[in-house]
Design a protein around this motif. Structure first.
Motif, PDB file in Angstrom:
ATOM      1  N   THR A 160       0.827  -1.207   0.000  1.00 53.64           N
ATOM      2  CA  THR A 160       0.000   0.000   0.000  1.00 53.64           C
ATOM      3  C   THR A 160       0.862   1.257   0.000  1.00 53.64           C
ATOM      4  OG1 THR A 160      -1.709   1.192   1.244  1.00 53.64           O
ATOM      5  CG2 THR A 160      -0.136  -0.047   2.526  1.00 53.64           C
ATOM      6  N   ALA A 161       0.366   2.295  -0.658  1.00 52.54           N
ATOM      7  CA  ALA A 161       1.048   3.590  -0.674  1.00 52.54           C
ATOM      8  C   ALA A 161       0.448   4.479   0.409  1.00 52.54           C
ATOM      9  CB  ALA A 161       0.901   4.253  -2.040  1.00 52.54           C
ATOM     10  N   LEU A 162       1.214   5.462   0.838  1.00 46.81           N
ATOM     11  CA  LEU A 162       0.748   6.394   1.858  1.00 46.81           C
ATOM     12  C   LEU A 162      -0.029   7.550   1.232  1.00 46.81           C
ATOM     13  CD1 LEU A 162       3.992   6.618   4.009  1.00 46.81           C
ATOM     14  CD2 LEU A 162       1.915   5.371   4.590  1.00 46.81           C
ATOM     15  N   GLN A 163      -0.946   8.120   1.996  1.00 48.23           N
ATOM     16  CA  GLN A 163      -1.630   9.346   1.596  1.00 48.23           C
ATOM     17  C   GLN A 163      -1.840  10.228   2.803  1.00 48.23           C
ATOM     18  OE1 GLN A 163      -5.660   8.430   0.205  1.00 48.23           O
ATOM     19  NE2 GLN A 163      -4.990   6.499  -0.518  1.00 48.23           N
ATOM     20  N   VAL A 164      -1.962  11.516   2.551  1.00 47.92           N
ATOM     21  CA  VAL A 164      -2.230  12.478   3.615  1.00 47.92           C
ATOM     22  C   VAL A 164      -3.724  12.799   3.602  1.00 47.92           C
ATOM     23  CG1 VAL A 164      -1.819  14.814   4.483  1.00 47.92           C
ATOM     24  CG2 VAL A 164       0.076  13.481   3.522  1.00 47.92           C
ATOM     25  N   GLN A 165      -4.357  12.592   4.741  1.00 51.26           N
ATOM     26  CA  GLN A 165      -5.782  12.896   4.884  1.00 51.26           C
ATOM     27  C   GLN A 165      -5.944  14.108   5.785  1.00 51.26           C
ATOM     28  OE1 GLN A 165      -8.414  10.405   7.422  1.00 51.26           O
ATOM     29  NE2 GLN A 165      -9.580  10.078   5.552  1.00 51.26           N
ATOM     30  N   VAL A 166      -6.795  15.044   5.373  1.00 51.72           N
ATOM     31  CA  VAL A 166      -7.074  16.235   6.181  1.00 51.72           C
ATOM     32  C   VAL A 166      -8.160  15.875   7.193  1.00 51.72           C
ATOM     33  CG1 VAL A 166      -7.828  18.626   6.163  1.00 51.72           C
ATOM     34  CG2 VAL A 166      -6.442  17.744   4.271  1.00 51.72           C
ATOM     35  N   ILE A 167      -7.818  15.947   8.483  1.00 52.10           N
ATOM     36  CA  ILE A 167      -8.780  15.619   9.541  1.00 52.10           C
ATOM     37  C   ILE A 167      -9.642  16.832   9.863  1.00 52.10           C
ATOM     38  CG2 ILE A 167      -9.066  14.747  11.886  1.00 52.10           C
ATOM     39  CD1 ILE A 167      -7.854  12.734   9.922  1.00 52.10           C
ATOM     40  N   ASN A 183       2.893  23.018   0.807  1.00 56.28           N
ATOM     41  CA  ASN A 183       2.519  21.631   0.521  1.00 56.28           C
ATOM     42  C   ASN A 183       3.123  20.716   1.568  1.00 56.28           C
ATOM     43  OD1 ASN A 183       5.118  20.213  -0.729  1.00 56.28           O
ATOM     44  ND2 ASN A 183       5.010  22.280  -1.592  1.00 56.28           N
ATOM     45  N   VAL A 184       2.393  19.658   1.893  1.00 61.83           N
ATOM     46  CA  VAL A 184       2.783  18.728   2.952  1.00 61.83           C
ATOM     47  C   VAL A 184       2.669  17.299   2.427  1.00 61.83           C
ATOM     48  CG1 VAL A 184       2.301  17.928   5.293  1.00 61.83           C
ATOM     49  CG2 VAL A 184       1.940  20.318   4.713  1.00 61.83           C
ATOM     50  N   SER A 185       3.649  16.476   2.778  1.00 58.76           N
ATOM     51  CA  SER A 185       3.614  15.057   2.427  1.00 58.76           C
ATOM     52  C   SER A 185       4.188  14.259   3.583  1.00 58.76           C
ATOM     53  CB  SER A 185       4.399  14.786   1.134  1.00 58.76           C
ATOM     54  OG  SER A 185       5.771  15.115   1.306  1.00 58.76           O
ATOM     55  N   CYS A 186       4.024  12.940   3.550  1.00 59.89           N
ATOM     56  CA  CYS A 186       4.558  12.078   4.605  1.00 59.89           C
ATOM     57  C   CYS A 186       5.205  10.855   3.990  1.00 59.89           C
ATOM     58  CB  CYS A 186       3.453  11.667   5.583  1.00 59.89           C
ATOM     59  SG  CYS A 186       2.149  10.629   4.852  1.00 59.89           S
ATOM     60  N   ALA A 187       6.051  10.199   4.791  1.00 56.52           N
ATOM     61  CA  ALA A 187       6.746   8.994   4.333  1.00 56.52           C
ATOM     62  C   ALA A 187       7.023   8.109   5.536  1.00 56.52           C
ATOM     63  CB  ALA A 187       8.048   9.353   3.621  1.00 56.52           C
ATOM     64  N   LEU A 188       7.362   6.875   5.261  1.00 53.63           N
ATOM     65  CA  LEU A 188       7.769   5.944   6.303  1.00 53.63           C
ATOM     66  C   LEU A 188       9.230   6.229   6.633  1.00 53.63           C
ATOM     67  CD1 LEU A 188       6.744   3.432   7.888  1.00 53.63           C
ATOM     68  CD2 LEU A 188       7.774   2.041   6.079  1.00 53.63           C
ATOM     69  N   LYS A 189       9.565   6.321   7.908  1.00 56.01           N
ATOM     70  CA  LYS A 189      10.939   6.612   8.307  1.00 56.01           C
ATOM     71  C   LYS A 189      11.882   5.551   7.751  1.00 56.01           C
ATOM     72  CE  LYS A 189      13.758   7.893  12.302  1.00 56.01           C
ATOM     73  NZ  LYS A 189      13.784   8.098  13.783  1.00 56.01           N
ATOM     74  N   GLY A 190      12.931   6.006   7.107  1.00 52.04           N
ATOM     75  CA  GLY A 190      13.865   5.098   6.465  1.00 52.04           C
ATOM     76  C   GLY A 190      13.564   4.872   5.003  1.00 52.04           C
ATOM     77  N   HIS A 191      12.377   5.339   4.554  1.00 51.91           N
ATOM     78  CA  HIS A 191      11.968   5.184   3.159  1.00 51.91           C
ATOM     79  C   HIS A 191      11.422   6.520   2.654  1.00 51.91           C
ATOM     80  CE1 HIS A 191      12.495   0.836   3.464  1.00 51.91           C
ATOM     81  NE2 HIS A 191      11.917   0.931   4.640  1.00 51.91           N
ATOM     82  N   GLU A 192      12.205   7.551   2.872  1.00 48.78           N
ATOM     83  CA  GLU A 192      11.772   8.904   2.530  1.00 48.78           C
ATOM     84  C   GLU A 192      11.575   9.103   1.031  1.00 48.78           C
ATOM     85  OE1 GLU A 192      14.010   8.040   4.662  1.00 48.78           O
ATOM     86  OE2 GLU A 192      13.785   9.166   6.521  1.00 48.78           O
ATOM     87  N   ASP A 193      12.194   8.250   0.217  1.00 52.26           N
ATOM     88  CA  ASP A 193      12.051   8.376  -1.241  1.00 52.26           C
ATOM     89  C   ASP A 193      10.665   7.957  -1.723  1.00 52.26           C
ATOM     90  OD1 ASP A 193      14.623   9.296  -1.412  1.00 52.26           O
ATOM     91  OD2 ASP A 193      15.487   7.350  -1.929  1.00 52.26           O
ATOM     92  N   CYS A 194       9.903   7.296  -0.862  1.00 50.58           N
ATOM     93  CA  CYS A 194       8.563   6.821  -1.246  1.00 50.58           C
ATOM     94  C   CYS A 194       7.506   7.593  -0.466  1.00 50.58           C
ATOM     95  CB  CYS A 194       8.434   5.325  -0.988  1.00 50.58           C
ATOM     96  SG  CYS A 194       9.553   4.302  -1.953  1.00 50.58           S
ATOM     97  N   SER A 195       7.506   8.893  -0.620  1.00 45.61           N
ATOM     98  CA  SER A 195       6.565   9.726   0.125  1.00 45.61           C
ATOM     99  C   SER A 195       5.194   9.741  -0.541  1.00 45.61           C
ATOM    100  CB  SER A 195       7.101  11.158   0.245  1.00 45.61           C
ATOM    101  OG  SER A 195       7.245  11.733  -1.036  1.00 45.61           O
ATOM    102  N   SER A 196       4.223  10.214   0.208  1.00 51.77           N
ATOM    103  CA  SER A 196       2.852  10.316  -0.302  1.00 51.77           C
ATOM    104  C   SER A 196       2.745  11.478  -1.283  1.00 51.77           C
ATOM    105  CB  SER A 196       1.904  10.569   0.865  1.00 51.77           C
ATOM    106  OG  SER A 196       2.125  11.885   1.385  1.00 51.77           O
TER     107      SER A 196
END
Length: 220
Positions: A121-128, A181-194
């Motif tokens: 699965t890929a990451l996404q940023v959701q606005v709460i 703009n804002v994005s997120c990633a898994l720590k250690g895998h910053e190249d695969c950000s949302s």
């Protein structure tokens, strides 16, 4: 735990997990234990979705020889009778079911029972929550995916391409200016950000004085 048994219980494959969820760009271990009545002459992992000939009762295809997995696959056998398929730099196209097979001089493991299903699965940023003020936007954001991998997960947040310090949870609250703009990633895998989420533009209004020409005023 899945147990696939063919004929005698002396020939068997037991998968450790029925299903596994992992993030794009991370690594995953898919394991099983196996035993055989005779001496094993060959063994490997395969995926029915990729082994088109397998569906026609032909030979499955060894994933170690699949060019789409080149440089990303390891088969580990740290202890006898246990095999682990390690896939690194995961892609969403790796989502599939994975099986283990082996041969002896007189027997070939060909169970039709399920193996281990991997979902990448890929990451996404959701606005709460979001509140738009005259000068900025306040928002609470969450980094999420379509499934939740097991274990403790650390996240990295980026604002305008720069790492946000001391933010390693899935939630991030802050103030944002128009165009941020804002994005997120898994720590250690910053190249695969949302994909990035952009702060909304500030509203503008038009004011038409009754005794003068029409003016456009941007609220800021």
């Amino acid at each position: 735990m899945i147990q696939s048994v063919y004929g005698s219980y002396c020939n068997r494959v037991i998968y450790t997990d029925r299903s596994i969820c992992a993030f794009r760009g991370s690594s995953v271990d898919i394991s099983c234990t196996y035993s055989s009545y005779g001496s094993i002459t060959s063994k490997f992992w395969f995926s029915p979705e990729r082994s088109h000939q397998w569906q026609n009762s032909s030979q499955p295809e060894n994933l170690s020889e699949d060019s789409q997995y080149a440089g990303r696959i390891q088969v580990l056998e740290i202890e006898r009778g246990r095999s682990t398929l390690r896939i690194s730099d995961l892609r969403e196209s790796d989502s599939a079911q994975y099986h283990f097979t082996f041969k002896t001089q007189w027997f070939e493991w060909r169970s039709s029972l399920p193996g281990t299903t991997l979902t990448v699965t890929a990451l996404q940023v959701q606005v709460i929550t979001i509140t738009v003020h005259q000068s900025c936007t306040e928002a609470e954001l969450k980094c999420l995916s379509s499934c939740s991998p097991a274990g403790r997960i650390s996240y990295i947040w980026f604002k305008n391409g720069q790492k946000v310090m001391n933010e390693e949870t899935s939630l991030y609250s802050g103030q944002f200016n128009p165009g941020d703009n804002v994005s997120c990633a898994l720590k250690g895998h910053e190249d695969c950000s949302s994909p990035s989420v952009y702060a909304p533009k500030l509203p503008s209004v038009s004011v038409s004085p009754s005794d003068g020409p029409k003016q456009h005023i941007l609220i800021s």
